[in-house]
Write a protein that holds these residues in place. Sequence first.
Motif, PDB file in Angstrom:
ATOM      1  N   ARG A  42       0.829  -1.200   0.000  1.00 16.40           N
ATOM      2  CA  ARG A  42       0.000   0.000   0.000  1.00 16.40           C
ATOM      3  C   ARG A  42       0.867   1.256   0.000  1.00 16.40           C
ATOM      4  O   ARG A  42       0.373   2.362   0.150  1.00 16.40           O
ATOM      5  CB  ARG A  42      -0.926  -0.014   1.203  1.00 16.40           C
ATOM      6  N   LEU A  43       2.163   1.051  -0.166  1.00  7.07           N
ATOM      7  CA  LEU A  43       3.084   2.186  -0.129  1.00  7.07           C
ATOM      8  C   LEU A  43       2.728   3.291  -1.129  1.00  7.07           C
ATOM      9  O   LEU A  43       2.726   4.473  -0.754  1.00  7.07           O
ATOM     10  CB  LEU A  43       4.520   1.715  -0.365  1.00  7.07           C
ATOM     11  N   PRO A  44       2.448   2.956  -2.391  1.00  8.84           N
ATOM     12  CA  PRO A  44       2.173   4.039  -3.347  1.00  8.84           C
ATOM     13  C   PRO A  44       0.987   4.922  -2.983  1.00  8.84           C
ATOM     14  O   PRO A  44       0.883   6.053  -3.448  1.00  8.84           O
ATOM     15  CB  PRO A  44       1.906   3.284  -4.660  1.00  8.84           C
ATOM     16  N   GLU A  45       0.105   4.423  -2.111  1.00 12.67           N
ATOM     17  CA  GLU A  45      -1.056   5.204  -1.681  1.00 12.67           C
ATOM     18  C   GLU A  45      -0.702   6.232  -0.610  1.00 12.67           C
ATOM     19  O   GLU A  45      -1.504   7.114  -0.314  1.00 12.67           O
ATOM     20  CB  GLU A  45      -2.123   4.270  -1.084  1.00 12.67           C
ATOM     21  N   MET A  46       0.466   6.099  -0.012  1.00 13.55           N
ATOM     22  CA  MET A  46       0.813   6.910   1.153  1.00 13.55           C
ATOM     23  C   MET A  46       1.390   8.266   0.780  1.00 13.55           C
ATOM     24  O   MET A  46       2.257   8.356  -0.100  1.00 13.55           O
ATOM     25  CB  MET A  46       1.811   6.155   2.035  1.00 13.55           C
ATOM     26  N   TRP A 106       3.015   6.531   7.902  1.00 12.71           N
ATOM     27  CA  TRP A 106       2.892   5.191   7.323  1.00 12.71           C
ATOM     28  C   TRP A 106       2.844   4.131   8.432  1.00 12.71           C
ATOM     29  O   TRP A 106       1.972   3.275   8.443  1.00 12.71           O
ATOM     30  CB  TRP A 106       4.050   4.953   6.370  1.00 12.71           C
ATOM     31  N   VAL A 107       3.777   4.215   9.369  1.00 11.20           N
ATOM     32  CA  VAL A 107       3.861   3.217  10.435  1.00 11.20           C
ATOM     33  C   VAL A 107       2.598   3.211  11.292  1.00 11.20           C
ATOM     34  O   VAL A 107       2.162   2.165  11.769  1.00 11.20           O
ATOM     35  CB  VAL A 107       5.126   3.453  11.297  1.00 11.20           C
ATOM     36  N   GLU A 108       1.979   4.362  11.469  1.00  6.92           N
ATOM     37  CA  GLU A 108       0.786   4.481  12.304  1.00  6.92           C
ATOM     38  C   GLU A 108      -0.510   4.228  11.539  1.00  6.92           C
ATOM     39  O   GLU A 108      -1.586   4.228  12.128  1.00  6.92           O
ATOM     40  CB  GLU A 108       0.760   5.873  12.934  1.00  6.92           C
ATOM     41  N   SER A 109      -0.414   3.967  10.242  1.00  7.65           N
ATOM     42  CA  SER A 109      -1.611   3.842   9.405  1.00  7.65           C
ATOM     43  C   SER A 109      -2.189   2.421   9.399  1.00  7.65           C
ATOM     44  O   SER A 109      -1.490   1.448   9.686  1.00  7.65           O
ATOM     45  CB  SER A 109      -1.277   4.237   7.960  1.00  7.65           C
ATOM     46  N   GLN A 110      -3.457   2.333   9.031  1.00  8.96           N
ATOM     47  CA  GLN A 110      -4.100   1.035   8.843  1.00  8.96           C
ATOM     48  C   GLN A 110      -3.460   0.305   7.661  1.00  8.96           C
ATOM     49  O   GLN A 110      -3.349  -0.922   7.672  1.00  8.96           O
ATOM     50  CB  GLN A 110      -5.590   1.203   8.597  1.00  8.96           C
ATOM     51  N   ALA A 111      -3.015   1.048   6.663  1.00  9.51           N
ATOM     52  CA  ALA A 111      -2.370   0.445   5.487  1.00  9.51           C
ATOM     53  C   ALA A 111      -1.106  -0.308   5.896  1.00  9.51           C
ATOM     54  O   ALA A 111      -0.813  -1.383   5.368  1.00  9.51           O
ATOM     55  CB  ALA A 111      -2.039   1.522   4.452  1.00  9.51           C
ATOM     56  N   PHE A 112      -0.357   0.222   6.854  1.00 12.11           N
ATOM     57  CA  PHE A 112       0.848  -0.450   7.358  1.00 12.11           C
ATOM     58  C   PHE A 112       0.473  -1.803   7.970  1.00 12.11           C
ATOM     59  O   PHE A 112       1.085  -2.824   7.665  1.00 12.11           O
ATOM     60  CB  PHE A 112       1.545   0.432   8.397  1.00 12.11           C
ATOM     61  N   GLY A 113      -0.535  -1.802   8.811  1.00  9.87           N
ATOM     62  CA  GLY A 113      -0.980  -3.040   9.442  1.00  9.87           C
ATOM     63  C   GLY A 113      -1.420  -4.069   8.414  1.00  9.87           C
ATOM     64  O   GLY A 113      -1.055  -5.244   8.497  1.00  9.87           O
ATOM     65  N   LYS A 114      -2.173  -3.635   7.422  1.00  8.32           N
ATOM     66  CA  LYS A 114      -2.642  -4.549   6.382  1.00  8.32           C
ATOM     67  C   LYS A 114      -1.481  -5.076   5.543  1.00  8.32           C
ATOM     68  O   LYS A 114      -1.469  -6.241   5.153  1.00  8.32           O
ATOM     69  CB  LYS A 114      -3.672  -3.859   5.499  1.00  8.32           C
ATOM     70  N   GLY A 167       3.755  11.197   0.859  1.00 10.19           N
ATOM     71  CA  GLY A 167       5.168  11.336   1.168  1.00 10.19           C
ATOM     72  C   GLY A 167       6.035  10.173   0.730  1.00 10.19           C
ATOM     73  O   GLY A 167       7.262  10.239   0.826  1.00 10.19           O
ATOM     74  N   PHE A 168       5.438   9.086   0.234  1.00  7.94           N
ATOM     75  CA  PHE A 168       6.211   7.952  -0.253  1.00  7.94           C
ATOM     76  C   PHE A 168       6.895   8.327  -1.566  1.00  7.94           C
ATOM     77  O   PHE A 168       6.287   8.909  -2.444  1.00  7.94           O
ATOM     78  CB  PHE A 168       5.300   6.737  -0.481  1.00  7.94           C
ATOM     79  N   VAL A 169       8.194   7.998  -1.679  1.00  8.19           N
ATOM     80  CA  VAL A 169       8.946   8.297  -2.903  1.00  8.19           C
ATOM     81  C   VAL A 169       9.257   7.014  -3.663  1.00  8.19           C
ATOM     82  O   VAL A 169       8.904   6.888  -4.832  1.00  8.19           O
ATOM     83  CB  VAL A 169      10.252   9.072  -2.583  1.00  8.19           C
ATOM     84  N   ASN A 170       9.943   6.053  -3.022  1.00  7.82           N
ATOM     85  CA  ASN A 170      10.205   4.785  -3.695  1.00  7.82           C
ATOM     86  C   ASN A 170      10.611   3.696  -2.715  1.00  7.82           C
ATOM     87  O   ASN A 170      10.895   3.970  -1.552  1.00  7.82           O
ATOM     88  CB  ASN A 170      11.235   4.924  -4.822  1.00  7.82           C
ATOM     89  N   PHE A 171      10.608   2.476  -3.224  1.00  5.68           N
ATOM     90  CA  PHE A 171      10.965   1.289  -2.441  1.00  5.68           C
ATOM     91  C   PHE A 171      11.946   0.455  -3.252  1.00  5.68           C
ATOM     92  O   PHE A 171      11.803   0.322  -4.462  1.00  5.68           O
ATOM     93  CB  PHE A 171       9.719   0.449  -2.145  1.00  5.68           C
ATOM     94  N   LYS A 172      12.913  -0.138  -2.539  1.00  6.46           N
ATOM     95  CA  LYS A 172      13.849  -1.063  -3.170  1.00  6.46           C
ATOM     96  C   LYS A 172      14.046  -2.247  -2.222  1.00  6.46           C
ATOM     97  O   LYS A 172      14.133  -2.076  -1.010  1.00  6.46           O
ATOM     98  CB  LYS A 172      15.198  -0.396  -3.419  1.00  6.46           C
ATOM     99  N   LEU A 173      14.120  -3.446  -2.792  1.00  9.61           N
ATOM    100  CA  LEU A 173      14.517  -4.630  -2.040  1.00  9.61           C
ATOM    101  C   LEU A 173      15.938  -4.942  -2.472  1.00  9.61           C
ATOM    102  O   LEU A 173      16.201  -5.107  -3.669  1.00  9.61           O
ATOM    103  CB  LEU A 173      13.589  -5.815  -2.326  1.00  9.61           C
ATOM    104  N   LEU A 174      16.848  -4.991  -1.515  1.00 10.56           N
ATOM    105  CA  LEU A 174      18.275  -5.156  -1.794  1.00 10.56           C
ATOM    106  C   LEU A 174      18.767  -6.511  -1.309  1.00 10.56           C
ATOM    107  O   LEU A 174      18.386  -6.967  -0.236  1.00 10.56           O
ATOM    108  CB  LEU A 174      19.066  -4.052  -1.087  1.00 10.56           C
ATOM    109  N   ARG A 175      19.620  -7.125  -2.118  1.00  9.38           N
ATOM    110  CA  ARG A 175      20.263  -8.377  -1.716  1.00  9.38           C
ATOM    111  C   ARG A 175      21.741  -8.087  -1.525  1.00  9.38           C
ATOM    112  O   ARG A 175      22.405  -7.541  -2.405  1.00  9.38           O
ATOM    113  CB  ARG A 175      20.078  -9.446  -2.787  1.00  9.38           C
ATOM    114  N   GLY A 176      22.251  -8.464  -0.356  1.00 11.22           N
ATOM    115  CA  GLY A 176      23.637  -8.192  -0.015  1.00 11.22           C
ATOM    116  C   GLY A 176      24.476  -9.458  -0.009  1.00 11.22           C
ATOM    117  O   GLY A 176      24.128 -10.460  -0.634  1.00 11.22           O
ATOM    118  N   PRO A 177      25.552  -9.416   0.743  1.00 10.36           N
ATOM    119  CA  PRO A 177      26.487 -10.540   0.761  1.00 10.36           C
ATOM    120  C   PRO A 177      25.929 -11.753   1.512  1.00 10.36           C
ATOM    121  O   PRO A 177      25.044 -11.629   2.348  1.00 10.36           O
ATOM    122  CB  PRO A 177      27.705  -9.968   1.487  1.00 10.36           C
ATOM    123  N   SER A 178      26.506 -12.897   1.190  1.00  3.18           N
ATOM    124  CA  SER A 178      26.168 -14.146   1.870  1.00  3.18           C
ATOM    125  C   SER A 178      27.335 -14.596   2.730  1.00  3.18           C
ATOM    126  O   SER A 178      28.502 -14.411   2.358  1.00  3.18           O
ATOM    127  CB  SER A 178      25.851 -15.238   0.844  1.00  3.18           C
TER     128      SER A 178
END
Length: 102
Positions: A28-32, A67-75, A34-45
Amino acid sequence: MFIAMNRFKVVPGQEQTFETVWRTRETRLPEMDGFVNFKLLRGPSTQDHTLFASHTLWKSRTHFDGWVESQAFGKSHQGDGRLSGIVLGHPEFEGFDILQEL
């Protein structure tokens, strides 16, 4: 601007499962405001884990807190039980105020 990161230690051999959980979760991030972008990063093993991080950019810490206090965060986090047995412990949160950007 504010960066919110969570670091995850993923059990060796579970990397693809972890990535699939993230790619298929409802966001639900794009609905929030102040949201700019999201990335999932993979690092070292290492022998005991592969490091991943979620990286979210917000216009401000206030927007992130909203965002953290929103219902969207919980969902959005209802399906976190799917990570059981895939990650070692809880994610480690790190928050950063951007002081300089080039």
